[in-house]
Design a protein around this motif. Structure first.
Motif, short mmCIF file in Angstrom:
data_model
loop_
_atom_site.label_atom_id
_atom_site.label_comp_id
_atom_site.label_asym_id
_atom_site.label_seq_id
_atom_site.Cartn_x
_atom_site.Cartn_y
_atom_site.Cartn_z
N PHE A 47 0.79 -1.48 -0.03
CA PHE A 47 -0.23 -0.25 -0.06
C PHE A 47 0.95 1.06 0.00
CE2 PHE A 47 -3.46 3.12 1.28
CZ PHE A 47 -2.45 4.04 2.04
N VAL A 48 0.80 2.36 -0.57
CA VAL A 48 1.15 3.58 -0.97
C VAL A 48 0.30 4.86 -0.32
CG1 VAL A 48 2.52 4.99 -2.09
CG2 VAL A 48 2.53 2.93 -2.41
N ASP A 62 2.95 4.84 6.00
CA ASP A 62 4.49 5.57 6.87
C ASP A 62 5.34 6.20 6.67
OD1 ASP A 62 3.26 3.89 10.07
OD2 ASP A 62 2.81 6.22 8.89
N SER A 63 5.75 4.78 5.18
CA SER A 63 7.01 5.36 4.70
C SER A 63 6.94 6.35 3.46
CB SER A 63 7.60 3.53 3.60
OG SER A 63 6.45 3.36 2.70
N ARG A 67 6.45 12.98 1.59
CA ARG A 67 6.49 13.11 0.62
C ARG A 67 6.08 12.47 -0.61
NH1 ARG A 67 10.45 9.00 -0.35
NH2 ARG A 67 9.34 7.53 0.08
N PHE A 68 5.36 12.02 -0.63
CA PHE A 68 3.83 11.66 -1.80
C PHE A 68 3.04 12.58 -1.73
CE2 PHE A 68 5.44 7.08 -2.32
CZ PHE A 68 7.23 7.95 -3.18
N GLN A 82 2.00 12.22 -6.84
CA GLN A 82 3.81 13.09 -6.80
C GLN A 82 4.61 13.01 -5.97
OE1 GLN A 82 3.88 15.99 -8.96
NE2 GLN A 82 5.94 15.96 -7.66
N MET A 83 5.33 12.78 -6.58
CA MET A 83 6.24 12.13 -5.61
C MET A 83 7.13 12.65 -5.29
SD MET A 83 5.75 7.95 -6.68
CE MET A 83 6.61 8.42 -8.28
N ASN A 84 8.09 13.55 -4.27
CA ASN A 84 8.69 13.98 -4.21
C ASN A 84 10.17 13.30 -3.04
OD1 ASN A 84 7.74 16.11 -5.41
ND2 ASN A 84 6.56 16.86 -3.70
N SER A 85 11.38 13.87 -3.22
CA SER A 85 11.97 13.26 -2.66
C SER A 85 12.31 12.20 -2.61
CB SER A 85 11.37 13.70 -0.76
OG SER A 85 12.17 14.94 -0.68
N LEU A 86 12.39 11.75 -3.82
CA LEU A 86 12.68 10.14 -3.96
C LEU A 86 13.48 9.50 -2.94
CD1 LEU A 86 11.18 9.96 -8.07
CD2 LEU A 86 10.40 8.70 -5.62
N LYS A 87 13.54 8.17 -3.29
CA LYS A 87 14.74 7.72 -2.68
C LYS A 87 15.08 6.29 -3.44
CE LYS A 87 13.51 8.41 1.99
NZ LYS A 87 12.92 8.10 3.36
#
Length: 122
Positions: A47-48, A62-63, A67-68, A82-87
Protein backbone atom coordinates in the motif's frame (compact mmCIF):
# COMPACT_ATOMS: atom_id res chain seq x y z
CA UNK A 1 -14.87 -3.23 -14.43
CA UNK A 2 -13.11 0.10 -14.56
CA UNK A 3 -10.24 0.28 -17.03
CA UNK A 4 -7.24 2.04 -15.51
CA UNK A 5 -4.11 3.22 -17.31
CA UNK A 6 -1.08 4.53 -15.43
CA UNK A 7 1.58 6.82 -16.86
CA UNK A 8 4.44 9.00 -15.68
CA UNK A 9 6.93 6.43 -14.44
CA UNK A 10 10.60 6.56 -15.32
CA UNK A 11 14.15 6.83 -14.08
CA UNK A 12 15.03 9.58 -11.61
CA UNK A 13 17.92 10.33 -9.29
CA UNK A 14 17.52 10.14 -5.54
CA UNK A 15 16.00 13.35 -4.23
CA UNK A 16 14.11 13.94 -7.44
CA UNK A 17 10.39 13.99 -8.20
CA UNK A 18 7.92 12.21 -10.44
CA UNK A 19 4.19 12.58 -10.96
CA UNK A 20 2.19 9.48 -11.77
CA UNK A 21 -1.21 9.68 -13.43
CA UNK A 22 -3.95 7.09 -13.67
CA UNK A 23 -6.77 7.63 -16.14
CA UNK A 24 -10.05 5.77 -15.72
CA UNK A 25 -12.41 4.78 -18.50
CA UNK A 26 -15.69 5.31 -16.70
CA UNK A 27 -17.73 8.40 -16.08
CA UNK A 28 -18.59 6.84 -12.72
CA UNK A 29 -14.97 7.42 -11.62
CA UNK A 30 -16.15 9.78 -8.88
CA UNK A 31 -18.00 6.92 -7.17
CA UNK A 32 -14.79 4.97 -6.56
CA UNK A 33 -12.18 5.16 -3.84
CA UNK A 34 -8.80 5.23 -5.55
CA UNK A 35 -5.52 3.85 -4.32
CA UNK A 36 -1.87 3.56 -5.27
CA UNK A 37 0.17 0.47 -4.53
CA UNK A 38 3.66 -0.68 -5.45
CA UNK A 39 5.44 -3.96 -5.89
CA UNK A 40 9.02 -5.17 -6.24
CA UNK A 41 10.06 -8.62 -7.48
CA UNK A 42 9.50 -11.35 -4.95
CA UNK A 43 7.48 -9.15 -2.61
CA UNK A 44 3.80 -8.67 -2.00
CA UNK A 45 1.98 -5.63 -3.32
CA UNK A 46 2.45 -2.77 -0.86
CA UNK A 47 0.00 0.00 0.00
CA UNK A 48 1.14 3.54 -0.82
CA UNK A 49 -1.85 5.90 -0.60
CA UNK A 50 -5.63 6.06 -0.86
CA UNK A 51 -8.11 8.87 -1.50
CA UNK A 52 -11.84 9.11 -0.91
CA UNK A 53 -14.37 9.68 -3.68
CA UNK A 54 -14.56 13.41 -3.14
CA UNK A 55 -10.84 13.78 -2.52
CA UNK A 56 -11.57 15.13 0.93
CA UNK A 57 -9.61 12.49 2.84
CA UNK A 58 -6.34 10.75 2.15
CA UNK A 59 -4.24 8.16 3.94
CA UNK A 60 -0.61 7.22 3.41
CA UNK A 61 1.83 4.49 4.25
CA UNK A 62 4.32 5.63 6.85
CA UNK A 63 7.15 5.06 4.40
CA UNK A 64 5.88 7.78 2.03
CA UNK A 65 4.11 10.18 4.40
CA UNK A 66 5.33 13.74 3.93
CA UNK A 67 6.94 12.92 0.55
CA UNK A 68 4.06 11.64 -1.60
CA UNK A 69 0.70 13.29 -2.29
CA UNK A 70 -2.33 11.60 -3.77
CA UNK A 71 -4.96 13.73 -5.48
CA UNK A 72 -7.77 13.32 -7.98
CA UNK A 73 -9.62 15.28 -10.62
CA UNK A 74 -13.07 13.77 -11.00
CA UNK A 75 -13.82 15.96 -14.02
CA UNK A 76 -10.88 14.31 -15.81
CA UNK A 77 -11.43 10.80 -14.39
CA UNK A 78 -7.82 10.87 -13.20
CA UNK A 79 -5.95 10.19 -9.98
CA UNK A 80 -2.40 11.40 -9.39
CA UNK A 81 0.55 10.52 -7.19
CA UNK A 82 3.08 13.29 -6.74
CA UNK A 83 6.32 11.78 -5.47
CA UNK A 84 8.98 14.06 -4.03
CA UNK A 85 12.30 13.39 -2.28
CA UNK A 86 12.46 10.01 -3.93
CA UNK A 87 14.69 7.33 -2.46
CA UNK A 88 16.20 4.21 -4.05
CA UNK A 89 13.87 2.12 -1.89
CA UNK A 90 10.91 3.71 -3.70
CA UNK A 91 11.93 1.75 -6.81
CA UNK A 92 8.99 -0.46 -7.79
CA UNK A 93 6.18 -0.98 -10.24
CA UNK A 94 3.39 1.38 -9.20
CA UNK A 95 -0.25 0.42 -9.68
CA UNK A 96 -3.43 2.39 -9.31
CA UNK A 97 -6.62 0.65 -8.27
CA UNK A 98 -10.29 1.41 -7.78
CA UNK A 99 -12.52 0.18 -4.99
CA UNK A 100 -15.43 0.97 -2.72
CA UNK A 101 -13.71 0.97 0.67
CA UNK A 102 -11.32 3.56 2.09
CA UNK A 103 -8.78 0.90 2.87
CA UNK A 104 -5.04 0.08 2.58
CA UNK A 105 -5.77 -3.55 1.69
CA UNK A 106 -5.19 -4.65 -1.93
CA UNK A 107 -8.05 -7.14 -1.52
CA UNK A 108 -10.49 -4.23 -1.15
CA UNK A 109 -9.74 -2.99 -4.66
CA UNK A 110 -11.40 -4.66 -7.61
CA UNK A 111 -9.82 -3.07 -10.67
CA UNK A 112 -6.13 -2.52 -11.33
CA UNK A 113 -4.02 -0.81 -13.94
CA UNK A 114 -1.12 -2.47 -15.72
CA UNK A 115 1.50 -0.67 -13.65
CA UNK A 116 4.25 1.81 -14.38
CA UNK A 117 7.91 1.34 -13.47
CA UNK A 118 9.59 3.85 -11.18
CA UNK A 119 13.35 3.52 -10.77
CA UNK A 120 15.29 5.74 -8.37
CA UNK A 121 19.06 5.72 -8.75
CA UNK A 122 21.40 6.49 -5.88
Amino acid sequence: QVQLVESGGGLVQAGGSLRLSCAASERSFSTYVMGWFRQTPGKEREFVAVIRRSGGSTYYADSVKGRFTISRDNAKNTVYLQMNSLKPEDTAVYYCASGVSFSPLPSDFGSWGQGTQVTVSS
